[in-house]
Write a protein that holds these residues in place. Structure first.
Motif, short mmCIF file in Angstrom:
data_model
loop_
_atom_site.label_atom_id
_atom_site.label_comp_id
_atom_site.label_asym_id
_atom_site.label_seq_id
_atom_site.Cartn_x
_atom_site.Cartn_y
_atom_site.Cartn_z
N ALA A 110 0.84 -1.21 0.00
CA ALA A 110 0.00 0.00 0.00
C ALA A 110 0.87 1.25 0.00
CB ALA A 110 -0.93 0.00 1.20
N GLY A 111 2.09 1.14 0.48
CA GLY A 111 3.00 2.28 0.53
C GLY A 111 3.68 2.61 -0.78
N TRP A 112 3.49 1.80 -1.80
CA TRP A 112 4.16 2.06 -3.08
C TRP A 112 3.63 3.32 -3.76
CZ3 TRP A 112 3.44 -3.65 -4.81
CH2 TRP A 112 4.38 -4.45 -4.14
N GLY A 113 2.52 3.85 -3.29
CA GLY A 113 1.99 5.07 -3.89
C GLY A 113 2.59 6.34 -3.31
N CYS A 114 3.51 6.24 -2.37
CA CYS A 114 4.11 7.44 -1.77
C CYS A 114 5.03 8.13 -2.78
CB CYS A 114 4.86 7.08 -0.50
SG CYS A 114 6.41 6.20 -0.76
N GLN A 115 5.32 9.38 -2.50
CA GLN A 115 6.11 10.19 -3.43
C GLN A 115 7.51 9.60 -3.65
OE1 GLN A 115 4.71 12.59 -5.19
NE2 GLN A 115 6.60 12.59 -6.36
N LYS A 116 8.13 9.06 -2.61
CA LYS A 116 9.47 8.47 -2.74
C LYS A 116 9.44 7.28 -3.69
CE LYS A 116 12.60 9.30 -0.27
NZ LYS A 116 13.73 10.22 -0.35
N ALA A 117 8.43 6.41 -3.56
CA ALA A 117 8.32 5.26 -4.44
C ALA A 117 8.07 5.70 -5.88
CB ALA A 117 7.21 4.32 -3.97
N ILE A 118 7.25 6.72 -6.06
CA ILE A 118 6.97 7.21 -7.41
C ILE A 118 8.23 7.80 -8.03
CG2 ILE A 118 5.68 8.95 -8.72
CD1 ILE A 118 3.34 8.44 -6.75
N SER A 119 9.03 8.50 -7.21
CA SER A 119 10.26 9.08 -7.76
C SER A 119 11.28 8.00 -8.14
CB SER A 119 10.88 10.07 -6.78
OG SER A 119 11.37 9.41 -5.63
N TYR A 120 11.32 6.90 -7.41
CA TYR A 120 12.23 5.81 -7.73
C TYR A 120 11.68 4.87 -8.80
CZ TYR A 120 15.50 6.74 -3.90
OH TYR A 120 16.43 7.30 -3.09
N GLY A 122 8.94 5.33 -10.93
CA GLY A 122 8.28 5.88 -12.10
C GLY A 122 6.84 6.27 -11.84
N PRO A 123 6.23 6.94 -12.80
CA PRO A 123 4.88 7.48 -12.61
C PRO A 123 3.78 6.42 -12.53
CG PRO A 123 5.60 7.79 -14.88
CD PRO A 123 6.79 7.26 -14.12
N TYR A 124 4.08 5.21 -12.93
CA TYR A 124 3.06 4.16 -12.88
C TYR A 124 3.00 3.46 -11.52
CZ TYR A 124 3.03 4.90 -17.86
OH TYR A 124 2.94 5.47 -19.09
N ALA A 125 3.88 3.82 -10.61
CA ALA A 125 3.87 3.23 -9.27
C ALA A 125 2.70 3.82 -8.48
CB ALA A 125 5.18 3.52 -8.55
N SER A 126 1.97 2.96 -7.82
CA SER A 126 0.88 3.38 -6.94
C SER A 126 0.66 2.26 -5.93
CB SER A 126 -0.39 3.67 -7.75
OG SER A 126 -0.85 2.50 -8.37
N ALA A 127 -0.30 2.46 -5.06
CA ALA A 127 -0.57 1.43 -4.05
C ALA A 127 -0.84 0.09 -4.75
CB ALA A 127 -1.77 1.84 -3.21
N TYR A 128 -0.10 -0.92 -4.35
CA TYR A 128 -0.20 -2.29 -4.85
C TYR A 128 0.24 -2.43 -6.31
CZ TYR A 128 -2.58 -3.03 -0.48
OH TYR A 128 -2.88 -3.08 0.86
N LYS A 129 0.89 -1.42 -6.88
CA LYS A 129 1.46 -1.49 -8.23
C LYS A 129 2.90 -1.00 -8.16
CE LYS A 129 -2.85 -0.83 -10.69
NZ LYS A 129 -3.58 0.01 -11.63
N LEU A 130 3.84 -1.86 -8.56
CA LEU A 130 5.26 -1.56 -8.42
C LEU A 130 5.79 -0.54 -9.42
CD1 LEU A 130 6.80 -5.04 -7.71
CD2 LEU A 130 7.00 -3.02 -6.31
N GLY A 131 5.14 -0.32 -10.49
CA GLY A 131 5.69 0.54 -11.53
C GLY A 131 6.89 -0.13 -12.17
N ASP A 132 8.03 0.58 -12.22
CA ASP A 132 9.23 0.04 -12.84
C ASP A 132 10.15 -0.69 -11.87
OD1 ASP A 132 8.51 1.08 -15.32
OD2 ASP A 132 9.48 3.01 -14.91
#
Length: 182
Positions: A110-120, A122-132
């Protein structure tokens, strides 16, 4: 070329509660192709409230399991705690610890949507989605440990059943302390 390299590095990143690792693809022949380091030096710097809760739930679960391990050392000498079987007490504590571990494992993504996770990641990162990003081995190990915690709780219940039989009670009355039945 600079944009492509940064994109390659981002795709090979693992993000943890307070740590991140980057695998640099152009250094494949090098011994040190993974760079790791903390982004948080203390609890308050952890990027997400969900990750702070994860850290607390995992710590409480692990402390309860350490208490169970400590208590289990004395099972050869003490058979009950406050008129409750030591096996039932340990099994109950293991089940409670497993619940804390599950809560931590559920809150972590659920924490993957935080700003730090999005900056690391990518923009597709959100809660329960890893992005890149990708999950590290510690997350899978934590899942395995949680499963084993519940298996051990079941074994505790089976140990209570095995040691409460009439045959075991007779051997205890005869003065035997360590009795193993299969």
């Amino acid at each position: 070329m600079g944009w492509r390299r940064a994109d390659t590095i981002r795709a090979l990143l693992t993000l943890r509660i307070y740590w991140h690792c980057t695998r640099i693809s152009h250094m494949q022949l090098s011994r040190r192709d993974t760079l790791c380091g903390p982004y948080a030096e203390n609890f308050n710097e952890i990027a997400s409230g969900f990750w702070q809760a994860t850290a607390i739930f995992l710590a409480v679960g692990i402390m309860i399991l350490c208490a169970v391990a400590f208590v289990s050392v004395f099972t050869m000498c003490v058979q009950s705690i406050m008129k409750k079987s030591i096996f039932n007490v340990c099994g109950l504590l293991q089940g409670i610890a497993g619940l804390f571990l599950i809560l931590g494992l559920i809150l972590y993504p659920a924490g993957w949507g935080c700003q730090k996770a999005i900056s690391y990641c990518g923009p597709y990162a959100s809660a329960y989605k890893l992005g890149d990003c990708s999950l590290g081995w510690a997350f899978y190990t934590a899942i395995g440990g949680t499963i084993l915690t519940f298996i051990c709780a079941v074994f505790s219940a089976q140990a209570e059943i095995a040691t409460s039989s009439d045959k075991v009670q007779e051997e205890i009355e005869e003065g035997k302390n360590l009795i193993c039945l299969l």
